[in-house]
Scaffold this active site. Structure first.
Site, mmCIF file in Angstrom:
data_model
loop_
_atom_site.group_PDB
_atom_site.id
_atom_site.type_symbol
_atom_site.label_atom_id
_atom_site.label_comp_id
_atom_site.label_asym_id
_atom_site.label_seq_id
_atom_site.Cartn_x
_atom_site.Cartn_y
_atom_site.Cartn_z
ATOM 1 C CB ILE A 74 -99.784 -102.844 -38.599
ATOM 2 C CG1 ILE A 74 -100.372 -101.454 -38.323
ATOM 3 C CG2 ILE A 74 -100.587 -103.557 -39.685
ATOM 4 C CD1 ILE A 74 -100.272 -100.510 -39.498
ATOM 5 N NE ARG A 94 -79.536 -104.929 -46.422
ATOM 6 C CZ ARG A 94 -79.730 -103.854 -45.670
ATOM 7 N NH1 ARG A 94 -78.986 -103.661 -44.583
ATOM 8 N NH2 ARG A 94 -80.670 -102.963 -45.977
ATOM 9 N N GLY A 112 -82.657 -100.619 -35.830
ATOM 10 C CA GLY A 112 -83.335 -101.539 -34.921
ATOM 11 C C GLY A 112 -83.067 -101.292 -33.446
ATOM 12 C CE LYS A 166 -86.812 -94.432 -36.031
ATOM 13 N NZ LYS A 166 -85.488 -93.931 -35.644
ATOM 14 N NE ARG A 198 -79.137 -94.039 -43.163
ATOM 15 C CZ ARG A 198 -79.682 -95.194 -43.511
ATOM 16 N NH1 ARG A 198 -79.537 -95.632 -44.745
ATOM 17 N NH2 ARG A 198 -80.379 -95.918 -42.652
#
Length: 461
Positions: free
Chosen positions: A204, A339, A166, A117, A293
């Site tokens: 934010i 999902r 996460g 990242k 991906r």
């Protein structure tokens, strides 16, 4: 195309999705599987199936040597990693190429650059793409990290540089919280990814999660427009839409062009997704990370553009140039994906593996189910609880919501609970109908609207 026989190094619904795209291209498929997945639908439908180890993923789906041996034994000339597992493992991509095989995805070097990242953020800055204020690289000195956090201003996000799903993420509202959470995030990242590096960025509030689907052939890059994935629980997406109803056309064009510029700057090859935070209050967007991906939510993009993303990434990996130019890619209508997990949303989303004793799938115009189910299938307890995705399309968002309500009413999965009642309950909410959501909207809603989920569950029963 330099691919004839594709090995699928994944499981569940994405394994079937890859298999079908490969078959449509005239390719033979090899499905690897663990001992626990011997009855998986992808195993039954593949041209060949090879067991690569026992149930634990570390001894099967994450075993690089076992996967490469299966490719060699079966005569496969290429490997598709799907999502999760080894899909963003640069070492795996390198090993596949070193074995003389085609890796269906970007190079190991690109995965390292964009999968990290902090490095991806630096690439974005160099390409002129807006980024959230934060650290310019990986931070290992916690004292320096705290000083920088104070300069940026609280609240801040602490993120694992090599993270995903996460994990390795904390939110610090104060310097005291930062001193507690930063080491925790680093330790969690070290345990999950073997890398304890962190970076920090300004949080934010009330941000939307918007992303752009791109495809590159190593020289040219095109985008397939945007998706919104703001409805999240524990930073896991549960509901996705394409396109984002929050964007005006000027902002959408700028967002998509920034994604193409960043992907071109690294000579990207394959399918990729650039993720952004969109600030409703200001109309500004900020790049946060790239997934190198295919993504779980790719069907909504396929539904609004009419393009098969899996087939395109296989063609590109086989050495073909992009089959479409940007002007060939048009969007139409609105798509929503939910999902379906083997979890009980009325019982704190507890996982419930079990046997599918009955199955009724929705059908009709604008309805798609990507799934791994059949009557009598025993869901193994060792892996992610995703059963599949229910996807709907219609000319407008309002019509798509109505169609989703109809499709959920037709869906019946007997023998185990699923998250379907959650989505039935969400459809009755005014904020959902008005698209007044953000990434922190769902969790408070779950705390105060559990009764709606119970009602939807009882109605479905």
């Amino acid at each position: 195309m330099a691919i004839c026989k594709l090995l699928i190094a994944n499981r569940g619904e994405i394994a079937l999705r890859i298999q079908r795209a490969a078959r449509d291209l005239g390719l033979k498929t090899v499905q690897v599987h663990s001992e626990a997945d011997s009855e998986m639908l992808a195993v039954k439908l593949a041209d060949e199936a090879i067991c690569i180890g026992p149930a634990p993923a570390s001894k099967s789906y994450l075993d690089i040597e076992a996967i490469l041996k299966a490719a060699k034994d079966s005569g496969a000339d290429s490997i598709h990693p799907g999502y999760g597992f080894l899909s963003e493992n640069a070492g795996f991509a390198d090993a596949v190429v070193a074995a003389g095989l085609v890796f269906v995805g970007p190079s190991g070097d690109t995965i390292r650059m964009m999968g990290d990242k902090a490095a991806a953020r630096a690439s974005a800055v160099a390409a002129g793409v807006p980024t959230v204020p934060g650290s310019e690289g990986i931070i290992t000195d916690m004292k320096a990290a705290e000083t920088l956090a104070q300069e940026i201003g609280f609240p801040v996000m602490i993120k694992a540089a090599a993270g995903g799903g996460g994990r390795g993420i904390r939110v610090a509202e104060t310097a005291e919280e930062f001193r507690t959470f930063a080491p925790q995030a680093s330790a969690e990242a070290k345990a999950a990814f073997g890398d304890g590096g962190i970076y920090i960025e300004k949080l934010i509030t009330r941000a939307r999660h918007v992303e752009v689907q791109i495809m590159g052939d190593g020289q040219d890059v095109v985008h397939f427009f945007d998706r919104e994935c703001s409805l999240q629980r524990r930073r896991q997406k549960v509901w996705e839409e394409a396109p984002s109803a929050a964007l005006d056309e000027t902002t959408r064009d700028a967002l998509c062009q920034s994604a193409v510029a960043l992907a071109k700057s690294v000579n990207y090859r394959g399918a990729g997704t650039l993720e952004y935070l969109y600030d409703d209050a200001t109309g500004a967007f900020y790049f946060i990370e790239m997934n190198t991906r295919i993504q779980v939510e790719h069907p909504v993009t396929e539904m609004i553009t009419g393009h098969d993303l899996l087939a395109e990434m296989i063609r590109v990996a086989g050495g073909a140039p992009l089959s479409v130019s940007q002007s060939d890619i048009q969007r139409r209508g609105h798509a929503i994906e939910v999902r379906l997990n083997a979890e009980d949303p009325a019982n704190n989303f507890m996982p419930f593996p079990g046997v599918v004793s009955g199955l009724r799938l929705p059908d009709g115009p604008g309805v798609r189910m990507d799934h791994m189910l059949y009557q009598g299938y025993a869901i193994p307890p060792f892996y992610d609880s995703l059963l599949g995705k229910l996807v709907v399309w219609a000319e407008t968002r309002e019509a798509a919501l109505t169609r989703l309500d109809r499709a959920l009413g037709e869906l019946q999965i007997e023998g185990l609970p699923s998250t379907a009642p959650l989505f039935a309950a969400l459809l009755s909410d005014d904020d959902i109908r008005a698209n007044s959501v953000h990434t922190k909207w769902l969790e408070p809603w779950l705390e105060t609207h559990a009764h709606l989920i119970d009602t939807a569950k009882d109605k479905a029963a």
